[in-house]
Structures are given as structure tokens and as C-alpha cells.
Design an enzyme around this catalytic site. Sequence first.
Site, PDB file in Angstrom:
ATOM      1  CG  HIS A  17      -1.943  -0.971   1.373  1.00 46.89           C
ATOM      2  ND1 HIS A  17      -1.993  -1.890   2.400  1.00 46.89           N
ATOM      3  CD2 HIS A  17      -3.036  -1.221   0.604  1.00 46.89           C
ATOM      4  CE1 HIS A  17      -3.077  -2.651   2.266  1.00 46.89           C
ATOM      5  NE2 HIS A  17      -3.721  -2.272   1.180  1.00 46.89           N
ATOM      6  CE  LYS A  41     -11.123  -7.222   1.283  1.00 47.36           C
ATOM      7  NZ  LYS A  41      -9.843  -6.553   1.067  1.00 47.36           N
ATOM      8  NE  ARG A  91      -2.578  -7.219  -4.465  1.00 47.75           N
ATOM      9  CZ  ARG A  91      -3.397  -7.232  -3.439  1.00 47.75           C
ATOM     10  NH1 ARG A  91      -2.932  -7.450  -2.236  1.00 47.75           N
ATOM     11  NH2 ARG A  91      -4.676  -7.037  -3.605  1.00 47.75           N
ATOM     12  CB  SER A 129      -4.135  -6.762   4.407  1.00 43.02           C
ATOM     13  OG  SER A 129      -3.840  -5.459   3.965  1.00 43.02           O
TER      14      SER A 129
HETATM   15  P1  ADP Z   1      -9.901  -3.479  -0.679  1.00 40.13           P
HETATM   16  O1  ADP Z   1     -10.731  -4.186   0.360  1.00 40.13           O
HETATM   17  O2  ADP Z   1     -10.556  -2.215  -1.154  1.00 40.13           O
HETATM   18  O3  ADP Z   1      -9.420  -4.343  -1.813  1.00 40.13           O
HETATM   19  P2  ADP Z   1      -7.123  -3.403   0.262  1.00 40.13           P
HETATM   20  O4  ADP Z   1      -6.615  -2.683   1.464  1.00 40.13           O
HETATM   21  O5  ADP Z   1      -6.980  -4.894   0.248  1.00 40.13           O
HETATM   22  O6  ADP Z   1      -8.633  -2.957   0.148  1.00 40.13           O
HETATM   23  O7  ADP Z   1      -6.437  -2.821  -1.031  1.00 40.13           O
HETATM   24  C1  ADP Z   1      -6.579  -1.484  -1.422  1.00 40.13           C
HETATM   25  C2  ADP Z   1      -5.965  -1.309  -2.793  1.00 40.13           C
HETATM   26  O8  ADP Z   1      -4.553  -1.458  -2.707  1.00 40.13           O
HETATM   27  C3  ADP Z   1      -6.438  -2.334  -3.835  1.00 40.13           C
HETATM   28  O9  ADP Z   1      -6.544  -1.678  -5.090  1.00 40.13           O
HETATM   29  C4  ADP Z   1      -5.316  -3.340  -3.856  1.00 40.13           C
HETATM   30  O10 ADP Z   1      -5.228  -3.992  -5.120  1.00 40.13           O
HETATM   31  C5  ADP Z   1      -4.113  -2.428  -3.624  1.00 40.13           C
HETATM   32  N1  ADP Z   1      -2.970  -3.149  -3.068  1.00 40.13           N
HETATM   33  C6  ADP Z   1      -2.878  -3.824  -1.903  1.00 40.13           C
HETATM   34  N2  ADP Z   1      -1.666  -4.387  -1.749  1.00 40.13           N
HETATM   35  C7  ADP Z   1      -0.957  -4.063  -2.859  1.00 40.13           C
HETATM   36  C8  ADP Z   1       0.366  -4.370  -3.339  1.00 40.13           C
HETATM   37  N3  ADP Z   1       1.186  -5.161  -2.645  1.00 40.13           N
HETATM   38  N4  ADP Z   1       0.749  -3.865  -4.536  1.00 40.13           N
HETATM   39  C9  ADP Z   1      -0.125  -3.110  -5.255  1.00 40.13           C
HETATM   40  N5  ADP Z   1      -1.363  -2.802  -4.876  1.00 40.13           N
HETATM   41  C10 ADP Z   1      -1.786  -3.269  -3.702  1.00 40.13           C
END
Ligand code: ADP
Length: 160
Positions: A17, A41, A91, A129
Site C-alpha cells: 500500500h 470483509k 499486483r 494484508s
Molecule cells: P480493498 O478491500 O478495497 O481491496 P485493500 O486494502 O486490500 O482494500 O487494497 C486497497 C488497494 O490497494 C487495492 O486496489 C489493492 O489492489 C491495492 N494493493 C494492496 N496491496 C498491494 C500491493 N502489494 N501492490 C499493489 N497494490 C496493492
Amino acid sequence: MNRAIYPGSFDPITNGHLDIIERAARMFDEVHIVVMHNIRKKYTFPLEERIELIQKSLVGIPGNFVVSSYDGLLVDLCKSEDIYTVIRGLRALTDFDYEFQMAITNRQLEERVESVLLVSNIKYTYVSSSMVKEVAYYHGDVSDVVPSCVLSALKREFEY
Ligand code: ADP
């Protein structure tokens, strides 16, 4: 002013993030990091703590940031903030389908919304996460992929 919203669950925030946030901060004058409530979630960390961990992780990162939370549709947040650029991270290809659907859905709901999909450093391609929590649950080492405040929170949560 050129502003963007980066919405997510951030349960908890990872270096993946933060990599996206650093890239966004180079592109926009102000980045609003918004902890959203996603009905699909079940969260490990309470909302207040997720916000606090984001704020602590941002210390030392150049840029202008606003950290907040929102329980509702992203497009309604965009309207209330008058910010129509939404940052999301990609990703691998596995993220693409979901992010594409979200971008199209948000545009159907409010055509001014533009989604900007950023690609993180390859080091973080497999960092999520949920993966971090799974490894921490079994007391594995995640120190390379989360900021130190998150590492402490994981150690407290999973008792190691
Ligand atoms: P959500 O529940 O909205 O998917 P997340 O916190 O899991 O929330 O992710 C928020 C955003 O950050 C999403 O677009 C996710 O693809 C991106 N993201 C999370 N981890 C990474 C990473 N390691 N590299 C690139 N983007 C990421």
C-alpha cells in the site's frame, strides 16, 4: 489542486500500500487515504487502529496526505469531497478482474469518476494484508513487508 482518493480496507496497511501511496503522492498534490467499509470483509483490526497505523506509517513519506474513513459508496464519497480521481493498486493479473469491475461500476454510478491503476514495485507483487496476517498468525517473519508500527500490532494481535 490536483487531488485523488486512495480507498481500501488497509487491514492492516502494508509496504505494498505504501508503495502505491508514494507513487500517488508524486502524481497528485494531495492524496486522501480513506479506510472504507467493505461488506464482503471481516476485519482483524478495528477501524480506529487501521487509521492510526496508516498515520504512523506515513511519517517521513513526502507528500500531502489526509487520512479518514467512510462507510458508503465510493462515488458518494467522491461527490462529497469533490474529488473524482480514484487510485487503486494492481499486483498481478489476479487483481485486474476485480479492479476492472470496480472501475466500470463506479463509472456507471458516476461518470466523472476516473480510476487510476498503479503498479507497485515487483517486491510487493505478492504482498497483501491477508497474506501478512496469515503468516503472522503462524508467527512467521513479515518484517520486510510491513512498517514497524504494523509489525508491533501484528505481534500483539497474534501473541508472538
Ligand atoms: P480493498 O478491500 O478495497 O481491496 P485493500 O486494502 O486490500 O482494500 O487494497 C486497497 C488497494 O490497494 C487495492 O486496489 C489493492 O489492489 C491495492 N494493493 C494492496 N496491496 C498491494 C500491493 N502489494 N501492490 C499493489 N497494490 C496493492
